[in-house]
Design a protein around this motif. Sequence first.
Motif, PDB file in Angstrom:
ATOM      1  N   ASN A  36      -1.350  -6.194  -7.555  1.00 56.88           N
ATOM      2  CA  ASN A  36      -1.132  -7.396  -6.753  1.00 56.88           C
ATOM      3  C   ASN A  36      -1.707  -8.592  -7.494  1.00 56.88           C
ATOM      4  O   ASN A  36      -2.895  -8.628  -7.805  1.00 56.88           O
ATOM      5  N   GLY A  37      -0.844  -9.571  -7.781  1.00 59.82           N
ATOM      6  CA  GLY A  37      -1.271 -10.723  -8.549  1.00 59.82           C
ATOM      7  C   GLY A  37      -1.941 -11.810  -7.738  1.00 59.82           C
ATOM      8  O   GLY A  37      -2.430 -12.791  -8.302  1.00 59.82           O
ATOM      9  N   GLY A  38      -1.976 -11.665  -6.411  1.00 58.24           N
ATOM     10  CA  GLY A  38      -2.499 -12.728  -5.562  1.00 58.24           C
ATOM     11  C   GLY A  38      -3.982 -12.653  -5.274  1.00 58.24           C
ATOM     12  O   GLY A  38      -4.530 -13.539  -4.612  1.00 58.24           O
ATOM     13  N   GLY A  39      -4.637 -11.587  -5.730  1.00 52.91           N
ATOM     14  CA  GLY A  39      -6.079 -11.496  -5.559  1.00 52.91           C
ATOM     15  C   GLY A  39      -6.557 -10.576  -4.461  1.00 52.91           C
ATOM     16  O   GLY A  39      -7.723 -10.184  -4.428  1.00 52.91           O
ATOM     17  N   SER A  40      -5.677 -10.197  -3.524  1.00 51.29           N
ATOM     18  CA  SER A  40      -6.069  -9.287  -2.446  1.00 51.29           C
ATOM     19  C   SER A  40      -6.013  -7.843  -2.925  1.00 51.29           C
ATOM     20  O   SER A  40      -5.288  -7.504  -3.864  1.00 51.29           O
ATOM     21  N   THR A  41      -6.770  -6.983  -2.256  1.00 55.44           N
ATOM     22  CA  THR A  41      -6.713  -5.555  -2.534  1.00 55.44           C
ATOM     23  C   THR A  41      -6.174  -4.824  -1.312  1.00 55.44           C
ATOM     24  O   THR A  41      -6.413  -5.239  -0.169  1.00 55.44           O
ATOM     25  N   PHE A  42      -5.442  -3.725  -1.562  1.00 56.06           N
ATOM     26  CA  PHE A  42      -4.824  -2.967  -0.479  1.00 56.06           C
ATOM     27  C   PHE A  42      -5.071  -1.478  -0.673  1.00 56.06           C
ATOM     28  O   PHE A  42      -5.403  -1.030  -1.771  1.00 56.06           O
ATOM     29  N   ASP A  43      -4.858  -0.745   0.391  1.00 55.17           N
ATOM     30  CA  ASP A  43      -5.047   0.699   0.388  1.00 55.17           C
ATOM     31  C   ASP A  43      -4.005   1.356  -0.508  1.00 55.17           C
ATOM     32  O   ASP A  43      -2.796   1.220  -0.289  1.00 55.17           O
ATOM     33  N   GLU A  44      -4.470   2.071  -1.534  1.00 52.02           N
ATOM     34  CA  GLU A  44      -3.551   2.752  -2.445  1.00 52.02           C
ATOM     35  C   GLU A  44      -2.759   3.848  -1.750  1.00 52.02           C
ATOM     36  O   GLU A  44      -1.640   4.172  -2.145  1.00 52.02           O
ATOM     37  N   LYS A  45      -3.323   4.436  -0.703  1.00 52.78           N
ATOM     38  CA  LYS A  45      -2.656   5.557  -0.036  1.00 52.78           C
ATOM     39  C   LYS A  45      -1.483   5.112   0.831  1.00 52.78           C
ATOM     40  O   LYS A  45      -0.619   5.914   1.151  1.00 52.78           O
ATOM     41  N   ASN A  46      -1.502   3.863   1.229  1.00 51.09           N
ATOM     42  CA  ASN A  46      -0.426   3.335   2.075  1.00 51.09           C
ATOM     43  C   ASN A  46       0.308   2.242   1.296  1.00 51.09           C
ATOM     44  O   ASN A  46       0.139   1.054   1.554  1.00 51.09           O
ATOM     45  N   ARG A  47       1.118   2.674   0.343  1.00 50.64           N
ATOM     46  CA  ARG A  47       1.696   1.790  -0.668  1.00 50.64           C
ATOM     47  C   ARG A  47       2.552   0.665  -0.066  1.00 50.64           C
ATOM     48  O   ARG A  47       2.626  -0.425  -0.622  1.00 50.64           O
ATOM     49  N   LEU A  48       3.213   0.900   1.049  1.00 53.59           N
ATOM     50  CA  LEU A  48       4.118  -0.101   1.609  1.00 53.59           C
ATOM     51  C   LEU A  48       3.485  -0.954   2.704  1.00 53.59           C
ATOM     52  O   LEU A  48       4.143  -1.824   3.262  1.00 53.59           O
ATOM     53  N   ASP A  49       2.224  -0.693   3.006  1.00 51.57           N
ATOM     54  CA  ASP A  49       1.529  -1.483   4.028  1.00 51.57           C
ATOM     55  C   ASP A  49       0.821  -2.674   3.379  1.00 51.57           C
ATOM     56  O   ASP A  49       0.420  -2.598   2.212  1.00 51.57           O
ATOM     57  N   PRO A  50       0.701  -3.785   4.122  1.00 49.04           N
ATOM     58  CA  PRO A  50       0.890  -3.946   5.564  1.00 49.04           C
ATOM     59  C   PRO A  50       2.329  -4.237   6.006  1.00 49.04           C
ATOM     60  O   PRO A  50       2.597  -4.286   7.197  1.00 49.04           O
ATOM     61  N   SER A  51       3.248  -4.418   5.062  1.00 54.66           N
ATOM     62  CA  SER A  51       4.618  -4.783   5.440  1.00 54.66           C
ATOM     63  C   SER A  51       5.266  -3.724   6.329  1.00 54.66           C
ATOM     64  O   SER A  51       5.796  -4.039   7.399  1.00 54.66           O
ATOM     65  N   LEU A  52       5.229  -2.470   5.887  1.00 53.10           N
ATOM     66  CA  LEU A  52       5.880  -1.404   6.638  1.00 53.10           C
ATOM     67  C   LEU A  52       5.273  -1.248   8.028  1.00 53.10           C
ATOM     68  O   LEU A  52       6.004  -1.187   9.037  1.00 53.10           O
ATOM     69  N   LYS A  53       3.969  -1.204   8.104  1.00 57.65           N
ATOM     70  CA  LYS A  53       3.294  -0.993   9.389  1.00 57.65           C
ATOM     71  C   LYS A  53       3.642  -2.089  10.381  1.00 57.65           C
ATOM     72  O   LYS A  53       3.933  -1.817  11.559  1.00 57.65           O
ATOM     73  N   THR A  54       3.618  -3.336   9.938  1.00 63.27           N
ATOM     74  CA  THR A  54       3.856  -4.442  10.869  1.00 63.27           C
ATOM     75  C   THR A  54       5.337  -4.598  11.203  1.00 63.27           C
ATOM     76  O   THR A  54       5.681  -5.006  12.311  1.00 63.27           O
ATOM     77  N   LEU A  55       6.226  -4.268  10.286  1.00 60.13           N
ATOM     78  CA  LEU A  55       7.655  -4.271  10.598  1.00 60.13           C
ATOM     79  C   LEU A  55       7.985  -3.227  11.664  1.00 60.13           C
ATOM     80  O   LEU A  55       8.755  -3.484  12.593  1.00 60.13           O
ATOM     81  N   ARG A  56       7.388  -2.039  11.530  1.00 54.14           N
ATOM     82  CA  ARG A  56       7.673  -0.962  12.486  1.00 54.14           C
ATOM     83  C   ARG A  56       7.236  -1.331  13.901  1.00 54.14           C
ATOM     84  O   ARG A  56       7.796  -0.825  14.880  1.00 54.14           O
ATOM     85  N   HIS A  57       6.243  -2.191  14.012  1.00 54.00           N
ATOM     86  CA  HIS A  57       5.795  -2.622  15.336  1.00 54.00           C
ATOM     87  C   HIS A  57       6.917  -3.356  16.072  1.00 54.00           C
ATOM     88  O   HIS A  57       7.086  -3.187  17.285  1.00 54.00           O
ATOM     89  N   TYR A  58       7.682  -4.151  15.339  1.00 53.23           N
ATOM     90  CA  TYR A  58       8.749  -4.951  15.957  1.00 53.23           C
ATOM     91  C   TYR A  58      10.119  -4.276  15.883  1.00 53.23           C
ATOM     92  O   TYR A  58      10.990  -4.550  16.712  1.00 53.23           O
TER      93      TYR A  58
END
Length: 280
Positions: A57-79
């Motif tokens: 990720n070039g923007g500086g944030s870090t994300f969970d390696e185990k959930n490669r498509l999150d947070p996009s996938l998780k929040t899309l599924r909510h709606y």
Amino acid sequence: MMQRLKDAIAVLLGKAKTEKRKNINFINTNYTSTEQEFLDSISIEFLFAEFGEDRVNGGGSTFDEKNRLDPSLKTLRHYFPNAKYTVYSDFDLNIDGVNLIKVKSPVLQPEHPRYGYRTADYYKFMGLLNSDADFKCVLDTDMQIISSDIIALIHLTKKFGFCVPYNDRQLLRQDMQLSKDTQLIEDDSKGLGHSYNQSPMTLWQKDSRGMLFYENCAEIMKTDPSRASLVMWKSAWKTGIYPYILPKQWCVCDGNEGINDEVILHVGHKSIKEYYNDNR
């Protein structure tokens, strides 16, 4: 009263900054029966393009390696719990409920340091072209959908055929001056056209204009690869066809904190992730 007027004038003239909002309340309501009937009447597919087993990720944030498509996938599924979800990838990226399309890159110059980014953008264009859904949307995995207003993206796409997000640099010339993986702008626009971003990008059914635009994007990226915003401009200049540009609320990036009516946050930008997590 006079002081408030002076303060307002100072803001307009750029001599003072507006105060950032402290209490953030996103618009979140249940879909009406009419809205739900509409969603049930169409097919919806969300697409991702992830290449290389290490998440970058070039923007500086870090994300969970185990959930490669999150947070996009998780929040899309909510709606959109009933939507189809698909990822294009060059490795076995197995996620429950997500269709994996494993591919090899046809993009030239595999030795280039931006090859992975170029490949991902190529398959963003191809994903939209290959999907049979009525509404298809491709986006990066570092996006956070935070409002039920997301349904408006479907209606905007149905009305205009295809949509791409606002680029905060706006002018293509400045985008090329400030970004990586750029080229000289050789057409008569002199780089004074509007630049595009790539998440989210949408297409309605087989809209002929959108299909032609994205087909040209894919071909240019494959044979003359560079930054996707330039590739998209080249497609628009060649065809005379250009997408509806979504306002910045659809991809809230660094510097746009607290703009109101946010729908999608680009939390890959560290400042966005910190600002909205700290103020909710």
